[in-house]
Write an enzyme that holds these catalytic residues in place. Structure first.
Site, PDB file in Angstrom:
ATOM      1  N   HIS A  94      -6.992  41.296  30.787  1.00  0.00           N
ATOM      2  CA  HIS A  94      -8.402  41.062  30.423  1.00  0.00           C
ATOM      3  C   HIS A  94      -8.525  39.967  29.358  1.00  0.00           C
ATOM      4  O   HIS A  94      -9.484  39.196  29.353  1.00  0.00           O
ATOM      5  CB  HIS A  94      -9.061  42.353  29.924  1.00  0.00           C
ATOM      6  N   HIS A 106     -15.023  43.359  38.486  1.00  0.00           N
ATOM      7  CA  HIS A 106     -13.882  43.611  37.607  1.00  0.00           C
ATOM      8  C   HIS A 106     -12.568  43.221  38.286  1.00  0.00           C
ATOM      9  O   HIS A 106     -11.669  42.671  37.647  1.00  0.00           O
ATOM     10  CB  HIS A 106     -13.813  45.063  37.122  1.00  0.00           C
ATOM     11  N   ASP A 144      -9.691  40.686  36.971  1.00  0.00           N
ATOM     12  CA  ASP A 144      -8.245  40.961  36.970  1.00  0.00           C
ATOM     13  C   ASP A 144      -7.468  39.853  37.703  1.00  0.00           C
ATOM     14  O   ASP A 144      -6.382  39.469  37.267  1.00  0.00           O
ATOM     15  CB  ASP A 144      -7.945  42.305  37.653  1.00  0.00           C
ATOM     16  N   HIS A 181      -2.859  44.527  40.740  1.00  0.00           N
ATOM     17  CA  HIS A 181      -1.951  43.779  39.849  1.00  0.00           C
ATOM     18  C   HIS A 181      -0.649  43.385  40.542  1.00  0.00           C
ATOM     19  O   HIS A 181      -0.095  42.342  40.260  1.00  0.00           O
ATOM     20  CB  HIS A 181      -1.666  44.586  38.586  1.00  0.00           C
TER      21      HIS A 181
HETATM   22 ZN   LIG Z   1      -8.703  45.270  34.737  1.00  0.00          ZN
END
Ligand SMILES: [Zn+2]
Length: 314
Positions: free
Chosen positions: A79, A261, A265, A288
Site C-alpha cells: 500500500h 483495492h 495492490d 499478491h
Molecule cells: Zn491491499
C-alpha cells in the site's frame, strides 16, 4: 508532463499500527537521490539494514507482500509502494522501526496525503521506462488468475475480480492515468470475508491492527458466538449486516471498492519491477502471488530492454 525523476521535497513521518504485527510503527518517508528507487530501512535493527523494493526479494505473498534480504523482513509493503507510484515518485527512503508499515485505514490515502503535504521535487536525471512492445502474460492455472500487459503510451491498469460468493461477485475497476490515482484509487480499503477474519482472529494472526477499519463481507451465518467475537474485536456494543452484505462497522467509499483495492495492490506489487511502466495492465483475479510473479517478468523484460539499448549505443 515532465519525464525527469522525482522525489519528495522533504521528509514526512506517519505513525500507526502494523496489521499483522500489531506493533506501533513510525514510518519516515525521505527524499532520495536520483536512481535510488524505493529503499526500506529498518531503524530498529543494528546497522539500519536496507531492503530495496525489488521483486527478487519477495519471499511470501499470503495476506500481503513480504520482502526479505539477508534475514531482514519487510511485510505488507504494497500500500505504501502504491502511494509512491500514485504520487509519481521515483526515489524515496522508507525508514521504519518495525517490519511492517502502519496499516492506517487499509488504503493508501494517508500515505498520499503525507507525500502531498511536503510536495514532490523534480530531479536532474531523466526517468527510464519499461516500454511494452509486445503482449506479456502470466497465468496461474491453480487460481484462474491472469495478468496481461499490452503496449500503451501511458501506465493504465484494469482489474477484474470474481470471488464467486453471493455477497461479492464480479467487479471491475480501471485507472486510465496515474494522475487519477489519488481521487479514484488511493482511498480504496482492504477487505476480507467473515470466514477469513474469524480464522485470523482465532489464530491471533491479526494482533492489534485497528480492524474496525476493515471492510468485512459476510459470507457465512452471523451466529451469536461470532457476533460476540466481532463486538470484542471491533470494540462495539453491537454489529450487524448492512443490506449490501458488509458488516456495519463502516460504509463503502465506492460500490466497487474491492476491485479498486485490488487495483491499488497491483500498482504496489508492480512497483517491485523497479521501473516506471508504459503499458496497459489487465489483471483478471489479481492477488499478491500472481502480481509479484508478473513483476518478476517485467523486471526481466526491463533488464533485456536496457541491454539492447546499451548495445545500440556502443
Ligand atoms: Zn491491499
Amino acid at each position: 508532463m515532465s519525464d525527469m525523476q522525482k522525489t519528495l521535497q522533504e521528509e514526512v513521518t506517519l505513525s500507526g499500527i502494523g496489521l499483522h504485527t500489531g506493533k506501533e510503527v513510525k514510518l519516515t518517508i525521505k527524499p532520495a537521490k536520483e536512481n535510488t528507487g524505493f529503499v526500506f530501512v529498518r531503524t530498529d535493527l543494528e546497522g539500519h539494514p536496507q531492503v530495496e523494493a525489488d521483486v527478487n526479494y519477495v519471499v511470501a505473498t499470503e495476506r500481503g507482500t513480504t520482502l526479505e534480504k539477508l534475514g531482514v523482513k519487510i511485510t505488507t509493503c504494497e500500500h505504501l509502494l502504491a502511494a509512491l507510484v500514485g504520487c509519481d515518485i521515483d526515489n524515496a527512503i522508507l525508514e521504519m522501526d518495525a517490519s511492517e508499515p502502519p496499516i492506517l485505514d487499509g488504503s493508501s490515502k494517508y500515505f498520499v496525503e503525507a507525500i502531498e503535504s511536503v510536495g514532490v521535487a523534480e530531479q536532474s536525471v531523466a526517468r527510464e521506462y519499461l516500454v511494452v512492445k509486445e503482449v506479456l502474460t502470466y497465468s496461474d492455472p491453480a487460481t484462474g488468475s491472469e495478468i496481461t500487459i499490452i503496449p500503451s503510451d501511458t501506465y493504465e491498469v484494469t482489474t477484474m475480480v470474481d470471488f464467486g460468493t453471493k455477497v461479492l461477485g464480479t467487479q471491475n475497476a480501471t485507472l486510465k492515468n496515474i494522475s487519477e490515482f489519488k481521487d479514484e484509487i488511493s482511498s480504496a480499503r482492504t477487505f476480507s470475508f467473515l470466514h477469513e477474519l474469524e480464522m485470523l482472529l482465532d489464530h491471533g494472526l491479526i494482533k492489534g491492527g485497528d480492524i474496525s477499519n476493515a471492510i468485512v463481507y459476510v459470507d457465512k451465518d452471523l451466529t451469536p458466538e461470532t457476533t460476540e467475537k466481532l463486538k470484542k474485536a471491533f470494540g462495539k456494543d453491537n454489529v450487524s449486516i448492512r443490506p449490501n452484505g458488509i458488516l456495519d462497522n463502516l460504509n463503502l467509499n465506492y460500490p466497487n471498492e474491492a476491485a479498486r483495492h485490488k487495483l491499488l495492490d497491483v500498482i504496489g506489487d508492480l512497483a517491485l519491477a523497479g521501473v516506471k511502466i508504459k503499458g496497459k495492465v489487465i489483471a483478471n483475479k489479481p492477488g499478491h502471488y500472481v502480481n509479484t510473479q508478473f513483476a518478476k517478468k517485467l523486471n526481466r523484460q526491463w533488464k533485456l530492454q536496457k541491454r539492447k539499448t546499451f548495445r545500440i549505443l556502443t
